[in-house]
Design an enzyme around this catalytic site. Structure first.
Site, PDB file in Angstrom:
ATOM      1  N   LEU A   1      36.861 -47.450  19.859  1.00  0.00           N
ATOM      2  CA  LEU A   1      37.033 -48.013  21.389  1.00  0.00           C
ATOM      3  C   LEU A   1      37.496 -49.289  21.256  1.00  0.00           C
ATOM      4  CD1 LEU A   1      33.824 -46.243  22.792  1.00  0.00           C
ATOM      5  CD2 LEU A   1      36.160 -45.469  23.187  1.00  0.00           C
ATOM      6  N   PRO A   2      37.683 -49.971  22.435  1.00  0.00           N
ATOM      7  CA  PRO A   2      38.355 -51.345  22.039  1.00  0.00           C
ATOM      8  C   PRO A   2      37.382 -52.449  21.773  1.00  0.00           C
ATOM      9  CG  PRO A   2      39.155 -50.301  24.308  1.00  0.00           C
ATOM     10  CD  PRO A   2      38.092 -49.272  23.678  1.00  0.00           C
TER      11      PRO A   2
ATOM     12  N   THR B   1      36.568 -52.221  16.095  1.00  0.00           N
ATOM     13  CA  THR B   1      36.254 -53.469  15.867  1.00  0.00           C
ATOM     14  C   THR B   1      35.219 -54.071  16.609  1.00  0.00           C
ATOM     15  OG1 THR B   1      38.490 -53.584  14.656  1.00  0.00           O
ATOM     16  CG2 THR B   1      36.928 -55.700  14.950  1.00  0.00           C
TER      17      THR B   1
ATOM     18  N   LYS C   1      35.634 -56.790   8.304  1.00  0.00           N
ATOM     19  CA  LYS C   1      36.589 -56.643   9.062  1.00  0.00           C
ATOM     20  C   LYS C   1      36.849 -58.084   9.747  1.00  0.00           C
ATOM     21  CE  LYS C   1      39.736 -54.814  11.893  1.00  0.00           C
ATOM     22  NZ  LYS C   1      40.820 -54.423  11.395  1.00  0.00           N
TER      23      LYS C   1
ATOM     24  N   LYS D   1      40.081 -61.245  20.596  1.00  0.00           N
ATOM     25  CA  LYS D   1      38.748 -60.357  20.697  1.00  0.00           C
ATOM     26  C   LYS D   1      38.319 -60.805  18.877  1.00  0.00           C
ATOM     27  CE  LYS D   1      37.979 -56.362  19.522  1.00  0.00           C
ATOM     28  NZ  LYS D   1      37.885 -54.964  18.931  1.00  0.00           N
TER      29      LYS D   1
HETATM   30  P1  NAD Z   1      43.547 -48.701  22.679  1.00  0.00           P
HETATM   31  O1  NAD Z   1      43.289 -49.957  23.781  1.00  0.00           O
HETATM   32  O2  NAD Z   1      44.955 -48.457  22.548  1.00  0.00           O
HETATM   33  O3  NAD Z   1      42.802 -47.624  22.605  1.00  0.00           O
HETATM   34  C1  NAD Z   1      41.287 -47.472  23.187  1.00  0.00           C
HETATM   35  C2  NAD Z   1      41.252 -46.204  23.884  1.00  0.00           C
HETATM   36  O4  NAD Z   1      39.765 -46.099  24.034  1.00  0.00           O
HETATM   37  C3  NAD Z   1      41.994 -45.852  25.270  1.00  0.00           C
HETATM   38  O5  NAD Z   1      42.780 -44.627  24.966  1.00  0.00           O
HETATM   39  C4  NAD Z   1      40.958 -46.046  26.208  1.00  0.00           C
HETATM   40  O6  NAD Z   1      41.187 -44.817  27.348  1.00  0.00           O
HETATM   41  C5  NAD Z   1      39.835 -45.374  25.353  1.00  0.00           C
HETATM   42  N1  NAD Z   1      38.655 -45.671  26.074  1.00  0.00           N
HETATM   43  C6  NAD Z   1      37.881 -46.809  26.475  1.00  0.00           C
HETATM   44  N2  NAD Z   1      36.861 -46.482  27.140  1.00  0.00           N
HETATM   45  C7  NAD Z   1      36.475 -45.155  26.786  1.00  0.00           C
HETATM   46  C8  NAD Z   1      35.271 -44.402  27.087  1.00  0.00           C
HETATM   47  N3  NAD Z   1      34.250 -44.757  27.403  1.00  0.00           N
HETATM   48  N4  NAD Z   1      35.376 -42.871  26.704  1.00  0.00           N
HETATM   49  C9  NAD Z   1      36.580 -42.576  26.350  1.00  0.00           C
HETATM   50  N5  NAD Z   1      37.491 -43.203  25.816  1.00  0.00           N
HETATM   51  C10 NAD Z   1      37.649 -44.642  26.125  1.00  0.00           C
HETATM   52  O7  NAD Z   1      42.778 -49.710  21.345  1.00  0.00           O
HETATM   53  P2  NAD Z   1      43.385 -49.467  19.926  1.00  0.00           P
HETATM   54  O8  NAD Z   1      44.499 -50.314  19.648  1.00  0.00           O
HETATM   55  O9  NAD Z   1      43.461 -47.989  19.478  1.00  0.00           O
HETATM   56  O10 NAD Z   1      42.150 -50.140  19.373  1.00  0.00           O
HETATM   57  C11 NAD Z   1      40.676 -49.458  19.220  1.00  0.00           C
HETATM   58  C12 NAD Z   1      40.040 -50.322  18.050  1.00  0.00           C
HETATM   59  O11 NAD Z   1      40.683 -50.432  16.863  1.00  0.00           O
HETATM   60  C13 NAD Z   1      39.804 -51.873  18.609  1.00  0.00           C
HETATM   61  O12 NAD Z   1      38.406 -52.266  18.533  1.00  0.00           O
HETATM   62  C14 NAD Z   1      40.823 -52.600  17.792  1.00  0.00           C
HETATM   63  O13 NAD Z   1      40.241 -54.051  17.624  1.00  0.00           O
HETATM   64  C15 NAD Z   1      40.575 -51.933  16.544  1.00  0.00           C
HETATM   65  N6  NAD Z   1      41.741 -51.930  15.823  1.00  0.00           N
HETATM   66  C16 NAD Z   1      43.071 -51.791  15.986  1.00  0.00           C
HETATM   67  C17 NAD Z   1      44.511 -51.960  15.438  1.00  0.00           C
HETATM   68  C18 NAD Z   1      45.664 -51.751  15.829  1.00  0.00           C
HETATM   69  O14 NAD Z   1      46.824 -52.049  14.960  1.00  0.00           O
HETATM   70  N7  NAD Z   1      45.703 -51.363  17.087  1.00  0.00           N
HETATM   71  C19 NAD Z   1      43.961 -51.925  13.927  1.00  0.00           C
HETATM   72  C20 NAD Z   1      42.827 -52.043  13.544  1.00  0.00           C
HETATM   73  C21 NAD Z   1      41.482 -51.980  14.228  1.00  0.00           C
END
Ligand code: NAD
Length: 303
Positions: free
Chosen positions: A65-66, A99, A174, A249
């Site tokens: 999740l975000p 994260t 991280k 963030k």
């Molecule tokens: P994103 O915004 O693309 O995806 C998050 C998903 O969570 C969305 O599809 C959203 O609809 C869903 N969501 C939110 N609340 C929800 C709930 N209550 N129930 C079900 N689904 C829910 O974000 P992302 O890029 O996939 O990143 C996710 C995590 O991974 C973050 O914490 C980010 O910091 C970490 N991260 C991202 C990357 C990257 O390159 N994108 C790399 C490493 C770590």
């Protein structure tokens, strides 16, 4: 084959869930966005109508999740006098890959422990490319035997599995890594812009620096300058990838970690300021950049 409940199918969670399906696991996924569920169904997984349905009878629960508030509300929010942790069986291993602050991870892990549930914080590195290729690095906090129990799940989604220490330790690792990543990406963008302003071709300069003492991950696999590298966000108008908002963030989490431990982090503080300036339109007055990939920091230095 394990039964896996997967919650959060965004840029990262979507391809991670699909790799679990490819490894032969029975994945039941939940997201708030229907299109994300459709992608999992198309890959052979199942979708659930709620998080509670997704975790039913699961051997493992994975969440991606975000931010911390989403993780807290997913696992701890009460509904009919029970939170999601109460709905998960005691033998199930819960893996949160989001994260978030180490403090929030420890709070949710403590709530799990009170209910004799087994939980790990397991944030990842490797970006969307790593999530798609199944080459992520996992940095894990929690009990060693729980990490071992979950190893096959980690290995279906990643290449490196590190046990960093007790609950919250994965998030500390991280936070340090992403602060360094922001510093490296910002410095790389600044250096390429300097070269271009002085008449160099950005591809030629990138090739030189890759093989020289300035070489780093951004230059090797995530070049921020448009047109230098195929398949990276810089070559598709900075769409997809790791959003500027998420990098801000993470840098804010690092600054909070620095304040809590009395540590000085001047490079991280400057990187955070530059990312906030960039998000708010930057020196060049472009639009809000929060939704762009973090390599778009290049725009701060190049018109
Ligand atoms: P994103 O915004 O693309 O995806 C998050 C998903 O969570 C969305 O599809 C959203 O609809 C869903 N969501 C939110 N609340 C929800 C709930 N209550 N129930 C079900 N689904 C829910 O974000 P992302 O890029 O996939 O990143 C996710 C995590 O991974 C973050 O914490 C980010 O910091 C970490 N991260 C991202 C990357 C990257 O390159 N994108 C790399 C490493 C770590």
């Amino acid at each position: 084959m394990a039964r896996i409940g997967f919650i959060g199918l965004g840029n990262m969670g979507g391809p991670m869930a699909i790799n679990l399906i490819k490894a032969g696991h029975d994945v039941v996924a939940f997201d708030l966005v229907e299109a994300a569920l459709e992608r999992v169904r198309a890959a052979g997984g199942r979708s659930a109508a709620s998080a509670r349905e997704a975790v039913l009878d699961a051997n493992f629960v994975v969440s991606m999740l975000p931010a911390g508030r989403h993780v807290e509300s997913l696992y701890l929010q009460q509904e009919n006098n029970a939170c999601l942790l109460d709905e998960i069986a005691p033998e199930t291993v819960i893996i949160d890959c989001s994260t978030i602050a180490a403090e929030t991870a420890r709070k949710v892990a403590a709530a799990a422990r009170e209910r004799t549930r087994r939980m790990l914080d397991a944030p990842v590195s490797g970006g969307v490319g790593g999530a798609e290729a199944g080459t992520l690095t996992f940095m894990i906090g929690g009990d060693a035997e729980v990490v071992e129990a979950a190893r096959p799940v980690f290995e279906a989604m990643g290449r490196n599995v590190f046990h960093a220490g007790d609950a919250g330790a994965g998030q500390v690792a991280k936070m340090c890594n992403n602060m360094l990543l922001a510093v490296l990406m910002t410095g790389t963008a600044e250096a390429i812009a300097l070269g271009v302003a002085n008449g160099l071709d950005p591809s030629v300069l990138s090739d030189i620096m890759k093989q020289s003492s300035g070489g780093n991950w951004a230059l090797n696999v995530y070049n921020p300058y448009p047109g230098v590298m195929d398949g990276v966000p810089a070559s598709r108008d900075y769409s997809g990838g790791f959003q500027v908002d998420l990098m801000i963030k993470d840098l804010t989490l690092a600054m909070e970690g620095a304040a809590a431990s009395g540590q000085s982090t001047p490079m991280g503080a400057l990187a955070r300021s530059l990312y906030v300036l960039h998000k708010n339109g930057g020196a060049l007055g472009h639009d809000d950049a929060g939704g762009l990939d973090f390599s778009s920091i290049q725009k701060l230095f190049s018109s």
